[in-house]
Design a protein around this motif. Sequence first.
Motif, PDB file in Angstrom:
ATOM      1  N   MET A 117      80.621 -13.931  58.375  1.00 50.81           N
ATOM      2  CA  MET A 117      80.194 -14.591  57.069  1.00 50.81           C
ATOM      3  C   MET A 117      80.449 -13.296  55.942  1.00 50.81           C
ATOM      4  O   MET A 117      80.377 -12.333  56.376  1.00 50.81           O
ATOM      5  N   PHE A 118      80.567 -13.629  54.901  1.00 51.91           N
ATOM      6  CA  PHE A 118      81.018 -12.710  53.760  1.00 51.91           C
ATOM      7  C   PHE A 118      79.713 -12.087  53.171  1.00 51.91           C
ATOM      8  O   PHE A 118      79.746 -10.793  52.832  1.00 51.91           O
ATOM      9  N   TRP A 119      78.743 -12.991  52.926  1.00 53.11           N
ATOM     10  CA  TRP A 119      77.495 -12.378  52.251  1.00 53.11           C
ATOM     11  C   TRP A 119      76.217 -12.796  53.015  1.00 53.11           C
ATOM     12  O   TRP A 119      75.191 -12.849  52.306  1.00 53.11           O
ATOM     13  N   GLU A 120      76.301 -12.154  54.086  1.00 55.38           N
ATOM     14  CA  GLU A 120      75.036 -12.558  55.192  1.00 55.38           C
ATOM     15  C   GLU A 120      74.157 -11.303  55.020  1.00 55.38           C
ATOM     16  O   GLU A 120      73.210 -11.295  54.876  1.00 55.38           O
ATOM     17  N   SER A 121      74.729 -10.185  55.460  1.00 53.24           N
ATOM     18  CA  SER A 121      73.769  -8.920  55.895  1.00 53.24           C
ATOM     19  C   SER A 121      73.394  -8.412  54.540  1.00 53.24           C
ATOM     20  O   SER A 121      73.887  -8.834  53.379  1.00 53.24           O
ATOM     21  N   GLN A 122      72.349  -7.273  54.516  1.00 55.12           N
ATOM     22  CA  GLN A 122      72.095  -6.642  53.365  1.00 55.12           C
ATOM     23  C   GLN A 122      73.175  -5.833  52.954  1.00 55.12           C
ATOM     24  O   GLN A 122      73.441  -5.587  51.489  1.00 55.12           O
ATOM     25  N   GLN A 123      73.791  -5.200  53.520  1.00 54.85           N
ATOM     26  CA  GLN A 123      75.000  -4.458  53.198  1.00 54.85           C
ATOM     27  C   GLN A 123      76.177  -5.126  52.665  1.00 54.85           C
ATOM     28  O   GLN A 123      76.493  -4.774  51.435  1.00 54.85           O
ATOM     29  N   GLN A 124      76.294  -6.290  53.019  1.00 53.69           N
ATOM     30  CA  GLN A 124      77.098  -7.416  52.486  1.00 53.69           C
ATOM     31  C   GLN A 124      76.525  -8.012  51.065  1.00 53.69           C
ATOM     32  O   GLN A 124      77.496  -7.808  49.989  1.00 53.69           O
ATOM     33  N   LEU A 125      75.508  -8.031  50.875  1.00 54.53           N
ATOM     34  CA  LEU A 125      74.906  -8.470  49.721  1.00 54.53           C
ATOM     35  C   LEU A 125      74.796  -7.291  48.711  1.00 54.53           C
ATOM     36  O   LEU A 125      75.259  -7.532  47.245  1.00 54.53           O
ATOM     37  N   GLU A 126      74.796  -6.259  49.170  1.00 54.81           N
ATOM     38  CA  GLU A 126      74.770  -4.872  48.107  1.00 54.81           C
ATOM     39  C   GLU A 126      76.219  -4.685  47.501  1.00 54.81           C
ATOM     40  O   GLU A 126      76.440  -4.694  46.406  1.00 54.81           O
ATOM     41  N   GLU A 127      77.378  -5.083  48.605  1.00 56.38           N
ATOM     42  CA  GLU A 127      78.612  -4.844  48.254  1.00 56.38           C
ATOM     43  C   GLU A 127      78.988  -5.900  47.070  1.00 56.38           C
ATOM     44  O   GLU A 127      79.804  -5.809  46.179  1.00 56.38           O
ATOM     45  N   LEU A 128      78.323  -7.136  47.553  1.00 52.24           N
ATOM     46  CA  LEU A 128      78.665  -8.238  46.574  1.00 52.24           C
ATOM     47  C   LEU A 128      78.062  -8.175  45.243  1.00 52.24           C
ATOM     48  O   LEU A 128      78.750  -8.441  44.333  1.00 52.24           O
ATOM     49  N   VAL A 129      76.765  -7.748  45.008  1.00 53.69           N
ATOM     50  CA  VAL A 129      76.468  -7.487  43.771  1.00 53.69           C
ATOM     51  C   VAL A 129      76.973  -6.407  42.843  1.00 53.69           C
ATOM     52  O   VAL A 129      77.153  -6.313  41.843  1.00 53.69           O
ATOM     53  N   CYS A 130      77.449  -5.268  43.672  1.00 51.99           N
ATOM     54  CA  CYS A 130      78.183  -4.157  43.009  1.00 51.99           C
ATOM     55  C   CYS A 130      79.600  -4.746  42.537  1.00 51.99           C
ATOM     56  O   CYS A 130      79.845  -4.121  41.381  1.00 51.99           O
ATOM     57  N   GLN A 131      80.275  -5.784  43.239  1.00 56.15           N
ATOM     58  CA  GLN A 131      81.532  -6.412  43.096  1.00 56.15           C
ATOM     59  C   GLN A 131      81.223  -7.051  41.766  1.00 56.15           C
ATOM     60  O   GLN A 131      81.954  -7.034  40.586  1.00 56.15           O
ATOM     61  N   LEU A 132      80.165  -7.818  41.598  1.00 59.20           N
ATOM     62  CA  LEU A 132      79.933  -8.851  40.561  1.00 59.20           C
ATOM     63  C   LEU A 132      79.596  -7.864  39.317  1.00 59.20           C
ATOM     64  O   LEU A 132      79.882  -8.028  38.125  1.00 59.20           O
ATOM     65  N   VAL A 133      78.805  -6.644  39.392  1.00 59.86           N
ATOM     66  CA  VAL A 133      78.675  -5.869  38.423  1.00 59.86           C
ATOM     67  C   VAL A 133      79.880  -5.231  37.922  1.00 59.86           C
ATOM     68  O   VAL A 133      80.104  -5.102  36.640  1.00 59.86           O
ATOM     69  N   SER A 134      80.620  -4.798  38.705  1.00 68.37           N
ATOM     70  CA  SER A 134      81.959  -4.382  38.326  1.00 68.37           C
ATOM     71  C   SER A 134      82.810  -5.228  37.517  1.00 68.37           C
ATOM     72  O   SER A 134      83.908  -4.594  36.666  1.00 68.37           O
ATOM     73  N   TRP A 135      82.576  -6.598  37.693  1.00 68.92           N
ATOM     74  CA  TRP A 135      83.354  -7.477  36.674  1.00 68.92           C
ATOM     75  C   TRP A 135      82.576  -7.494  35.495  1.00 68.92           C
ATOM     76  O   TRP A 135      82.030  -8.616  35.139  1.00 68.92           O
ATOM     77  N   GLU A 136      82.544  -6.653  34.643  1.00 64.32           N
ATOM     78  CA  GLU A 136      81.739  -6.323  33.330  1.00 64.32           C
ATOM     79  C   GLU A 136      81.983  -7.761  32.411  1.00 64.32           C
ATOM     80  O   GLU A 136      83.051  -8.327  32.354  1.00 64.32           O
TER      81      GLU A 136
END
Length: 534
Positions: free
Chosen positions: A1-20
């Motif tokens: 799964m791509f967005w399951e673990s806490q680490q994956q969620l942090e990576e996802l939110v950082c990715q979304l934030v980087s898309w200003e």
Amino acid sequence: MFWESQQQLEELVCQLVSWESRTGTEGEILFPFKLKDELVKLEYFERHPEHIALHDAGRNRNGLSALYKHGSTSRTIILMSHFDTVHTKEFGSNSHLAFSPHELGHRFKEIADDFPEEVRADILSDDYLFGRGTMDMKMGIALHMHLVEKAIAHDWPINLLLLTVPDEEVDSAGMRTAVDQLEGLAQTHDLDYALFLNSEPSFTQYPDDPNYYFYSGTIGKIMPSVLFYGVETHVGEPLRGLNAHYMASFLNQQMEFTNVFDETAYGERTPLPVTLKYYDMKADYSAQTSNHVASLYNVFAMEQNADDIFSKFHELVEDTMTQCQNHYEAICRRENTRPVGSIRTMSYQALHDYILKKHGQVKIDEIITQYIARDDLDDREKSMQITNRMLTYCKELVPLAVTLFVPPYYPAVNASEDPLVRSISGLTQEFLNSNYGIVPKEIHYFNGISDASYVSYDSHDDSWETYKANTPVWGKTYTIPFQSMQKLQVPHINIGPFGKDPHKLTERLHKQSGYEITAKLLEAVVKHCMTVTV
């Protein structure tokens, strides 16, 4: 799964934030396309490409919907969010790091002594993720993506419609246009909307507030305004005219902090009104006094509608202009001169009807079209310019105060007594208390203003006709889908992650709240909705 673990969620939110995706920028336009590319990584959307759609929100912006549909039920939860953020001028020399949470966190550690004690402690604790959009509200989007992925992986017997839109931070054009599209999605996919689940963050109620809040309603915001049209004169002969600034000063003093519109519900009180914008419409400098001044006010509401607010506002303007007239006449008596006239108060609707009778519809259309076409003006400026131009065709009415509405309008919405919302409220309090020792507090009117204002509208309330009739740009550059909102009648609840300082340099997300606590709570809420029969 791509967005399951806490680490994956942090990576996802950082990715979304980087898309200003600051409101009004190219980033806001591109964001939904990037998000769509991310979502189609899920095999489900590869097999069902028709379940992802972009929705036109005007000005090249789009909202995005992504539907997980289970074949056994029509019951649907709408996971609503916005992806635009406010701008980043306050970041100064660190602006290039505003959308890079990890790099920004490292930089803040280097200059930690420059911050107040509470912020410095949060920087050094590593408990928070800093950056524009971390709290408001890219984490909410990440949590919704997490829910959709889990529903797909575990075949949850419910439908989840992820809906994320632009422009929440300015005029909510994204959500206002999405409302009509929701009706089409329901028909196309046989969906029965049971709940709007928003995940705006938990906002503090006072400085250093440590409490966690969730919200069963959202406060209303409306902007009654006035165009003051006086009588111009040379500054060397001030009493040969009536300065519009003089007229406006009486109302500005009365409106600021007035309790005329005060409301209390569930022990909560509306914030007091303030002047949001005040400006001289005379473009150049000269020795001539100004004869046209605009004043725009922010009024919050809970149970009052547009009709209630406008009636009180218009009466307040009338009373205040009477005070102004009395004061002005006393000065004229002191200076042994005659007044130039008596101040009238007139609604925009009444002015419109006066011009219609005097000059006809063609002239009105000509005036409105002239200003609607100007890209250098926003909806508030267009409203004032239209009103001002109309007055040039009926100078016999001046001195005059014209009452009107300018966008935006956020109707108050409250679902506190809805049975499903009540059951979710109980679940939320029990879940957080028993699992994390958190005693959450329910707020019945979210004070941050949100897109939730457009998820429902009283089916018996036609006061929006007053708003429509007194808003110069209505039907041209600004509309609200009141009738579609009346059809929806879907309850709403807002449960999001804890953070601090939205819209500030030190905006930050509490990591455990985002990656663990709220993630598990939202999963519990969705599973609750699968089985509850209320």
